[in-house]
Design an enzyme around this catalytic site. Structure first.
Site, mmCIF file in Angstrom:
data_model
loop_
_atom_site.group_PDB
_atom_site.id
_atom_site.type_symbol
_atom_site.label_atom_id
_atom_site.label_comp_id
_atom_site.label_asym_id
_atom_site.label_seq_id
_atom_site.Cartn_x
_atom_site.Cartn_y
_atom_site.Cartn_z
ATOM 1 N N ARG A 50 -15.836 -19.199 -24.141
ATOM 2 C CA ARG A 50 -16.527 -17.908 -24.112
ATOM 3 C C ARG A 50 -16.434 -17.160 -25.422
ATOM 4 O O ARG A 50 -17.330 -16.429 -25.801
ATOM 5 C CB ARG A 50 -15.955 -17.040 -23.007
ATOM 6 N N HIS A 66 -26.402 0.590 -15.277
ATOM 7 C CA HIS A 66 -25.861 0.019 -14.043
ATOM 8 C C HIS A 66 -26.544 0.692 -12.843
ATOM 9 O O HIS A 66 -26.685 1.919 -12.824
ATOM 10 C CB HIS A 66 -24.346 0.260 -13.999
ATOM 11 N N ILE A 109 -20.393 -11.218 -18.987
ATOM 12 C CA ILE A 109 -19.355 -10.249 -19.337
ATOM 13 C C ILE A 109 -18.925 -10.534 -20.772
ATOM 14 O O ILE A 109 -18.602 -11.680 -21.113
ATOM 15 C CB ILE A 109 -18.174 -10.347 -18.360
HETATM 16 C C1 GRF Z 1 -31.178 -3.211 -13.478
HETATM 17 O O1 GRF Z 1 -31.071 -2.872 -12.142
HETATM 18 C C2 GRF Z 1 -29.987 -2.708 -14.232
HETATM 19 O O2 GRF Z 1 -29.463 -1.537 -13.713
HETATM 20 C C3 GRF Z 1 -28.993 -3.830 -14.049
HETATM 21 O O3 GRF Z 1 -29.757 -5.002 -14.077
HETATM 22 C C4 GRF Z 1 -31.088 -4.718 -13.677
HETATM 23 C C5 GRF Z 1 -31.971 -5.201 -14.781
HETATM 24 O O4 GRF Z 1 -33.314 -5.182 -14.449
HETATM 25 N N1 GRF Z 1 -27.977 -3.793 -15.064
HETATM 26 P P1 GRF Z 1 -34.400 -5.449 -15.584
HETATM 27 O O5 GRF Z 1 -34.106 -6.822 -16.169
HETATM 28 O O6 GRF Z 1 -34.270 -4.363 -16.604
HETATM 29 O O7 GRF Z 1 -35.707 -5.430 -14.895
#
Ligand code: GRF
Length: 195
Positions: free
Chosen positions: A67, A111, A94
């Protein structure tokens, strides 16, 4: 000075699109210099091509037992692109400690929950099962601890009777696409004021 932004993706890239579109306004003060994916099949890559943003792929499957080398490759690509700020937008890997420390205070993530509630995956299903009345999204700085860095902005949305994880995700996604560019713009302004 125009801030150079790299966007890390793994999937559909709707947040990436929202960020790129927002940056097309000269008033925004930033330009997308690279879309970087760990997934060669990410739909986000073709969307970025169409928007004339350079793309690169570092397939994590080539680094299964290493990683740190994956993180170092990511770092090299970002340095080569002269990125000032990195936005994680549905990036499903991660990042390790060395990477995070290298880019301290320069990596944002979005998030799909009102952090600190519902860190990790499957946030919408968990919020519905818990009988919550509100869900939402959070933009935060990335630190070594997953989904736990300082919060830069949040938007709440209601959870409505009969909501499924998908219907809630669609409502939250709309909020994400407004929140992320707004927070990025403010974050860049704050950095410029303090430098
Ligand atoms: C979103 O729900 C974001 O909050 C999460 O992953 C998803 C990504 O969606 N981290 P996209 O690829 O931007 O359509």
């Amino acid at each position: 000075m125009t801030c150079k932004v790299a966007i890390l993706v793994s999937g559909t890239g709707t947040n990436m699109e929202a960020l790129i579109d927002a940056m097309s306004d000269p008033e925004f003060g930033a330009e997308p210099v690279l879309v970087l994916s760990n997934n060669p099949d990410a739909v986000a890559l073709s969307k970025a091509h169409r928007k004339n943003v350079p793309t690169s792929v570092i397939d994590h499957r080539n680094f299964r037992h290493d990683r740190r080398s994956f993180d170092r490759k990511m770092n090299e690509a970002l340095v080569e692109a002269n990125a000032d700020i990195v936005c994680l937008a549905g990036f499903m890997r991660i990042l390790g400690e060395e990477f995070v420390r290298n880019w301290e205070n320069r990596v944002l993530n979005i998030h799909p929950s009102l952090l600190p509630d519902y860190k990790g995956l499957d946030t919408h299903r968990r919020a519905i099962l818990d009988g919550r009345e509100q869900a939402g999204c959070t933009v935060h700085l990335v630190t070594v601890e997953l989904d736990a860095g300082p919060i830069a902005g949040q938007t709440a949305v209601p959870i409505l009777p009969g909501d499924t994880p998908d219907s809630l995700a669609a409502r939250v996604a709309k909020a994400e696409h407004r929140l992320y560019p707004t927070v990025l713009k403010e974050f860049i302004r704050a950095q410029q004021r303090s430098s």
